[in-house]
Design an enzyme around this catalytic site. Sequence first.
Site, PDB file in Angstrom:
ATOM      1  N   PHE A 126       0.799  -1.035  -0.066  1.00  0.00           N
ATOM      2  CA  PHE A 126       0.031  -0.017   0.062  1.00  0.00           C
ATOM      3  C   PHE A 126       0.755   1.245   0.082  1.00  0.00           C
ATOM      4  O   PHE A 126       1.822   1.379   0.885  1.00  0.00           O
ATOM      5  CB  PHE A 126      -1.060   0.184   1.331  1.00  0.00           C
ATOM      6  N   ASP A 198       2.143  -5.229   8.794  1.00  0.00           N
ATOM      7  CA  ASP A 198       0.861  -4.248   8.729  1.00  0.00           C
ATOM      8  C   ASP A 198      -0.221  -5.419   8.514  1.00  0.00           C
ATOM      9  O   ASP A 198      -0.185  -6.329   7.347  1.00  0.00           O
ATOM     10  CB  ASP A 198       1.024  -3.501   7.567  1.00  0.00           C
ATOM     11  N   TYR A 223     -10.861   0.623  11.242  1.00  0.00           N
ATOM     12  CA  TYR A 223     -12.163   0.754  10.602  1.00  0.00           C
ATOM     13  C   TYR A 223     -12.374  -0.134   9.447  1.00  0.00           C
ATOM     14  O   TYR A 223     -13.525   0.157   8.770  1.00  0.00           O
ATOM     15  CB  TYR A 223     -11.974   2.182  10.347  1.00  0.00           C
ATOM     16  N   LYS A 224     -11.480  -1.093   9.318  1.00  0.00           N
ATOM     17  CA  LYS A 224     -11.701  -2.317   8.003  1.00  0.00           C
ATOM     18  C   LYS A 224     -12.657  -3.223   8.732  1.00  0.00           C
ATOM     19  O   LYS A 224     -13.850  -3.140   9.154  1.00  0.00           O
ATOM     20  CB  LYS A 224     -10.407  -2.491   7.398  1.00  0.00           C
TER      21      LYS A 224
HETATM   22  C1  LIG Z   1      -5.922   0.925   5.264  1.00  0.00           C
HETATM   23  C2  LIG Z   1      -4.707   0.827   5.160  1.00  0.00           C
HETATM   24  C3  LIG Z   1      -3.634   1.894   5.763  1.00  0.00           C
HETATM   25  C4  LIG Z   1      -4.256   2.990   6.294  1.00  0.00           C
HETATM   26  O1  LIG Z   1      -3.821   4.005   7.022  1.00  0.00           O
HETATM   27  P1  LIG Z   1      -4.081   5.261   7.557  1.00  0.00           P
HETATM   28  O2  LIG Z   1      -3.418   5.718   8.459  1.00  0.00           O
HETATM   29  O3  LIG Z   1      -5.561   4.727   8.345  1.00  0.00           O
HETATM   30  O4  LIG Z   1      -4.769   6.275   6.636  1.00  0.00           O
HETATM   31  C5  LIG Z   1      -2.617   1.838   5.758  1.00  0.00           C
HETATM   32  N1  LIG Z   1      -1.595   0.431   5.373  1.00  0.00           N
HETATM   33  C6  LIG Z   1      -2.500  -0.389   4.789  1.00  0.00           C
HETATM   34  C7  LIG Z   1      -1.760  -1.510   4.333  1.00  0.00           C
HETATM   35  C8  LIG Z   1      -3.957  -0.236   4.715  1.00  0.00           C
HETATM   36  O5  LIG Z   1      -4.435  -0.941   4.200  1.00  0.00           O
END
Ligand SMILES: *Cc1c(COP(=O)(O)O)cnc(C)c1O
Length: 413
Positions: A126, A198, A223-224
């Site tokens: 990501f 992660d 939040y997911k």
């Molecule tokens: C959703 C997601 C994030 C989100 O990070 P935020 O700090 O909440 O914006 C980070 N890394 C991965 C791999 C994700 O899927």
Amino acid sequence: MSSHDAEVRRRDAADPLAPARARFRIPDGRIYLDGNSLGALPAEAGARMTAAIEREWGDGLVASWNDAGWYELPLALGDRVGGLVGAAAGQVAVCDTTTLNLFKALHAALGLRPERRVVVMEEADFPANLYIAEGVLGSAGRPLERRLVPRGEDPAGALDETVAVLALSHVNYRGGARHDLEALTRAAHQAGALAVWDLCHSAGALPVELDAAGADFAVGCTYKYLNGGPGAPAWIYAARRHLADARQPLTGWMGHGAPFEFEPGYRPDPGIRRFLCGTPHILSMRAAEAGLATFEGVSMREVEAKAASLTSLFIERVEDLAGADAPPLVSPRAPERRGAQVSFAHDDGYAVVQAMIRRGVVGDFRAPDVMRFGFAPLYLTHSDAARAAEVLVECLDPAVWRDPRHARHATVT
Ligand SMILES: *Cc1c(COP(=O)(O)O)cnc(C)c1O
């Protein structure tokens, strides 16, 4: 009625997680396949937040920091997240965002390997993670290098004696490919490096055993699949063996060993609290608590089995119905090699997904060409998956997706 439908009914009737759907408010007629971006609303979230506002804030005022457990909330919720990712108590804190927590975890891990200079990450990770790693490299105060593993290659191949940290997403956000967390953690350790994970696309979707795997640090959002609500705080895990020595650079007062002594110098809390920075986001945490409560009594093995069943059924039906016109599957075909999501490639995927949304099936699109469908096992049924496959195949017809209303890209995809 086709034999297909009998199969769907059989699988739904045998689903041990079926009762969990009542823990959510899903709009009528909607099949929600975007819980890997924003989880659905827990039915209890409103009441919990209202109670926090009326009773804790309204009546309790500042005393609620003690009386309503606000001060302890980051660690109390952290232990509940820990229960879902195989972390014993005292190693997880709920705080800040995933991005910030990754910043802290990478710094802490690098600090534990001061003689090494390489951080290994995947090119396909990501982008937020790649971006914040650049920030870490720029602020570490020593020359460091980010080594990007090319798409499709094994990250273990990038490990050598210069590597300080292997930082990976367990499940890829785009195609949903899942890494072997235990094997890669072991490979990192054999090379003398630390492993930072992660778990944004695994926590709440798959069983994870951080302690058993020997992971060093981990981060994730709530939040997911954890259904904590938009902007809900994230979490960070640091293995107990590192707590005394791990230092993170955001030396805020909530991570201090005695914040209410108001000393002029920073000294970190001896435990996981050292990963906090400033005042916790209490109202958002009450929503996150409602999200975590949707997992009460739920076995993560059953969640994984249902994710495999839903995603396999969806793939099978799309390919059966579309035949030679089926879009290429981006996700791994073997269920144990993917998360709770299915991605198909399509050059006009944005328009196809928009056409599906108009028909009540909500997925999303990841540029340049990925149509992404998340199957949150707590609130989806096999009949949802079968219906979603029919709608996707209907929308593959250019006469359907080629509509000017479907071409306009919104800011958030
Ligand atoms: C959703 C997601 C994030 C989100 O990070 P935020 O700090 O909440 O914006 C980070 N890394 C991965 C791999 C994700 O899927």
